[in-house]
Design an enzyme around this catalytic site. Structure first.
Site, PDB file in Angstrom:
ATOM      1  NE  ARG A 166      77.028  48.534  21.872  1.00  0.00           N
ATOM      2  CZ  ARG A 166      76.514  48.117  23.043  1.00  0.00           C
ATOM      3  NH1 ARG A 166      75.243  48.289  23.321  1.00  0.00           N
ATOM      4  NH2 ARG A 166      77.294  47.560  23.953  1.00  0.00           N
ATOM      5  CE  LYS A 183      78.755  42.776  23.078  1.00  0.00           C
ATOM      6  NZ  LYS A 183      78.776  43.521  24.329  1.00  0.00           N
ATOM      7  CG  ASN A 184      80.015  40.657  26.459  1.00  0.00           C
ATOM      8  OD1 ASN A 184      80.223  41.701  25.830  1.00  0.00           O
ATOM      9  ND2 ASN A 184      78.818  40.309  26.880  1.00  0.00           N
ATOM     10  CG  ASP A 237      74.017  39.203  27.850  1.00  0.00           C
ATOM     11  OD1 ASP A 237      75.263  39.183  27.845  1.00  0.00           O
ATOM     12  OD2 ASP A 237      73.370  40.046  28.491  1.00  0.00           O
ATOM     13  NE  ARG A 253      74.739  47.402  32.149  1.00  0.00           N
ATOM     14  CZ  ARG A 253      75.200  46.988  30.970  1.00  0.00           C
ATOM     15  NH1 ARG A 253      74.679  47.468  29.882  1.00  0.00           N
ATOM     16  NH2 ARG A 253      76.185  46.127  30.913  1.00  0.00           N
ATOM     17  CB  CYS A 298      72.805  51.411  28.864  1.00  0.00           C
ATOM     18  SG  CYS A 298      72.423  49.755  29.433  1.00  0.00           S
TER      19      CYS A 298
HETATM   20  C1  EPZ Z   1      78.296  42.275  31.589  1.00  0.00           C
HETATM   21  O1  EPZ Z   1      77.817  43.571  31.921  1.00  0.00           O
HETATM   22  C2  EPZ Z   1      78.055  42.088  30.101  1.00  0.00           C
HETATM   23  N1  EPZ Z   1      78.817  43.087  29.351  1.00  0.00           N
HETATM   24  C3  EPZ Z   1      76.555  42.243  29.799  1.00  0.00           C
HETATM   25  O2  EPZ Z   1      76.372  41.971  28.419  1.00  0.00           O
HETATM   26  C4  EPZ Z   1      75.798  41.182  30.613  1.00  0.00           C
HETATM   27  O3  EPZ Z   1      74.408  41.363  30.400  1.00  0.00           O
HETATM   28  C5  EPZ Z   1      76.131  41.348  32.101  1.00  0.00           C
HETATM   29  O4  EPZ Z   1      77.563  41.271  32.307  1.00  0.00           O
HETATM   30  C6  EPZ Z   1      75.482  40.256  32.948  1.00  0.00           C
HETATM   31  O5  EPZ Z   1      75.918  38.989  32.516  1.00  0.00           O
HETATM   32  C7  EPZ Z   1      80.142  42.854  29.136  1.00  0.00           C
HETATM   33  O6  EPZ Z   1      80.710  41.860  29.558  1.00  0.00           O
HETATM   34  C8  EPZ Z   1      80.871  43.891  28.344  1.00  0.00           C
HETATM   35  P1  EPZ Z   1      77.296  43.185  35.826  1.00  0.00           P
HETATM   36  P2  EPZ Z   1      78.184  44.208  33.370  1.00  0.00           P
HETATM   37  O7  EPZ Z   1      78.251  44.143  36.431  1.00  0.00           O
HETATM   38  O8  EPZ Z   1      79.494  43.727  33.814  1.00  0.00           O
HETATM   39  C9  EPZ Z   1      74.788  45.215  39.281  1.00  0.00           C
HETATM   40  C10 EPZ Z   1      75.611  42.366  26.250  1.00  0.00           C
HETATM   41  O9  EPZ Z   1      74.466  42.258  25.819  1.00  0.00           O
HETATM   42  N2  EPZ Z   1      76.014  45.950  39.610  1.00  0.00           N
HETATM   43  O10 EPZ Z   1      77.592  41.726  35.903  1.00  0.00           O
HETATM   44  O11 EPZ Z   1      77.950  45.663  33.279  1.00  0.00           O
HETATM   45  C11 EPZ Z   1      74.207  45.595  37.928  1.00  0.00           C
HETATM   46  O12 EPZ Z   1      73.372  46.743  38.052  1.00  0.00           O
HETATM   47  C12 EPZ Z   1      75.873  43.026  27.578  1.00  0.00           C
HETATM   48  O13 EPZ Z   1      76.632  41.905  25.666  1.00  0.00           O
HETATM   49  C13 EPZ Z   1      76.026  46.811  40.704  1.00  0.00           C
HETATM   50  O14 EPZ Z   1      75.022  46.977  41.397  1.00  0.00           O
HETATM   51  O15 EPZ Z   1      77.058  43.562  34.291  1.00  0.00           O
HETATM   52  C14 EPZ Z   1      73.423  44.371  37.542  1.00  0.00           C
HETATM   53  O16 EPZ Z   1      72.166  44.407  38.215  1.00  0.00           O
HETATM   54  C15 EPZ Z   1      74.620  43.687  28.118  1.00  0.00           C
HETATM   55  N3  EPZ Z   1      77.170  47.493  40.993  1.00  0.00           N
HETATM   56  C16 EPZ Z   1      74.246  43.218  38.120  1.00  0.00           C
HETATM   57  O17 EPZ Z   1      75.110  43.820  39.111  1.00  0.00           O
HETATM   58  C17 EPZ Z   1      78.311  47.345  40.253  1.00  0.00           C
HETATM   59  O18 EPZ Z   1      79.336  47.989  40.569  1.00  0.00           O
HETATM   60  C18 EPZ Z   1      75.112  42.513  37.110  1.00  0.00           C
HETATM   61  O19 EPZ Z   1      75.859  43.494  36.423  1.00  0.00           O
HETATM   62  C19 EPZ Z   1      78.291  46.474  39.142  1.00  0.00           C
HETATM   63  C20 EPZ Z   1      77.132  45.774  38.838  1.00  0.00           C
END
Ligand code: EPZ
Length: 420
Positions: free
Chosen positions: A399, A22-23, A307, A121, A116
């Site tokens: 999802r 999915k990702n 995840d 996030r 969420c």
């Molecule tokens: C991706 O989310 C995945 N989703 C998530 O999978 C996964 O848990 C996550 O990466 C971590 O591996 C998709 O790929 C669609 P991040 P993403 O930006 O990109 C902080 C699932 O279950 N951050 O890597 O939203 C954030 O708060 C989902 O399939 C900022 O501070 O995660 C977090 O603490 C859930 N500012 C950390 O970075 C930003 O601008 C990692 O978030 C962006 C992120």
């Protein structure tokens, strides 16, 4: 509303075919906005998030077909650059339209995704990087209003934190930018790597693929000729089924997987005592006499994936001893703890660490899914719990897991999808 009814205590056996990731599919689908020609994508998981994103692309004016896990997306007719709230609120990954829309059209309006269940996030790193490429970003009535009056320019960007979709948004923005971009502290998840490989094969020279530093030579606004795509297998779905075999102490084989994407979780399963046999496209897990406790800290790839945290927590309730699980990426990714406790799990929480006291007899109960991966943890607990478990609000599961009850039934689980 649908719910799952699972009668625990059954051994599993046989093989399960893992779907596409999915990702990986989500950024690949939004990257079609960068293509001059229709894009053919196969091995796409038939899950709600994919359908939502295809609907969003269609709302923007793209033509798309999706059947038998194959999509053809033609964005030549895109006539809107507004990703509106009613779709974005359903799926945060809609934010992945921001980079492609802005780099192609020079302006776009994308609803802020909001938080969420698992955390706030933020997307500040996405926006900061686009500003460094020359974008002007305003936030108006819950929308990101982005313009690039003189088109996006290549830039040297260092991400303060590793962000998966942040990296993907900026990689896609840089693909059509004027000039070369150097991105540092970029996410190395396999899904990010596949996006880079596809863009590179479609005419965007990218150096450093698979490392944390990428050099991307933008096409200066020219649309790309995309190659055909086959989505990589879903490493999280794969890990979830391995945990299903582990928690029921069964021998099962997962097919259509890339074991090098599973290293961190295979090493934890081995440390817990399970047997692991790998071939080029499959992994077989075999039972162990005593399940050993394990300590886990979630971290970016290739470390242990956040995840898979909830799924391993369910498994650790069956270990002979105490396990510590440290969630380092998200501030609220323990929503499954209270539901597991209702089934008899003994888990203590401090700020970002869960202490899981093992060897607990789980009993069936009515429980509620709260987010995608938490709900899969409840399914795993239900497989080993005594009696019947009913899992409600399984739209969360739908999802990200294709035909979960069908795949588990094929392995011998007693699982039914019913309606309230
Ligand atoms: C991706 O989310 C995945 N989703 C998530 O999978 C996964 O848990 C996550 O990466 C971590 O591996 C998709 O790929 C669609 P991040 P993403 O930006 O990109 C902080 C699932 O279950 N951050 O890597 O939203 C954030 O708060 C989902 O399939 C900022 O501070 O995660 C977090 O603490 C859930 N500012 C950390 O970075 C930003 O601008 C990692 O978030 C962006 C992120």
């Amino acid at each position: 509303m649908d719910y799952l009814e699972i009668k625990g205590g059954k051994k599993l056996k046989g093989e399960v075919v893992i779907s596409g990731a999915k990702n990986a599919a989500l950024p690949l689908l939004t990257s079609t906005l960068l293509s001059k020609t229709p894009v053919h994508i196969s091995n796409i998981p038939d899950v709600a998030d994919v359908k939502t994103l295809l609907q969003l692309l269609q709302n923007l004016g793209a033509k798309q077909t999706f059947e038998n896990n194959k999509a053809i997306v033609d964005t030549s007719g895109v006539n809107s650059t507004c990703a509106n709230y009613d779709i974005v609120r359903k799926m945060r990954a809609s934010i992945l339209t921001l980079g492609p829309l802005l780099t192609r059209f020079g302006h776009c309006e994308v609803s802020l995704p909001g938080g969420c269940a698992i955390g706030q996030r933020p997307i500040d790193l996405h926006l900061k990087a686009l500003e460094q490429m020359g974008a002007v970003i305003d936030i108006r009535q819950g929308y990101i209003v982005a313009t690039a009056p003189k088109a996006l320019k290549g830039a040297n960007i260092l991400f303060d934190k590793i962000t998966v979709t942040g990296s993907e948004n900026i990689i896609m923005a840089a693909a059509l930018a004027h000039g070369t971009s150097v991105l540092s502290n970029v996410a190395k998840e396999p899904e990010v790597v596949q996006l880079c490989e596809i863009l590179n094969a479609s005419g965007v020279p990218i150096k450093g693929i698979g490392t944390d530093e990428l050099e991307i030579e933008g096409s200066c606004g020219k649309l790309l000729n995309f190659v055909d795509i086959s989505v990589i297998p879903d490493r999280i779905e794969a890990g979830t089924y391995l945990c299903a075999g582990a928690i029921t102490n069964s021998t099962i084989t997962i097919k259509n997987v890339l074991s090098e994407h599973l290293k961190a979780l295979l090493s934890k399963l081995a440390a817990m005592g399970f047997g692991i046999e790998k071939t080029s496209d499959s992994v077989t897990i075999t039972p162990c006499g005593t399940i050993l406790p394990v300590d886990i800290e979630t971290i970016e790839y290739p470390g242990f994936p956040t995840d898979m945290q909830a799924q391993f927590m369910a498994l650790c309730t069956q270990a002979e001893g105490t396990s510590l699980i440290d969630e380092r990426l998200f501030e609220n990714r323990f929503m499954h703890v209270s539901e597991l406790s209702r089934m008899g799990a003994d888990i203590k929480l401090t700020s970002h660490t869960a202490t899981v006291y093992g060897a607990t007899k789980l009993t069936g109960a009515d429980v509620m899914a709260t987010d995608l991966r938490a709900s899969s943890a409840l399914v795993l607990a239900a497989l080993v719990a005594q009696g019947k478990t009913r899992i409600h609000r399984i739209y969360h599961l739908d999802r990200g897991y294709e035909n979960l009850e069908g795949k588990l039934s094929l392995l011998g689980a007693d699982i039914k999808r019913l309606s309230e």
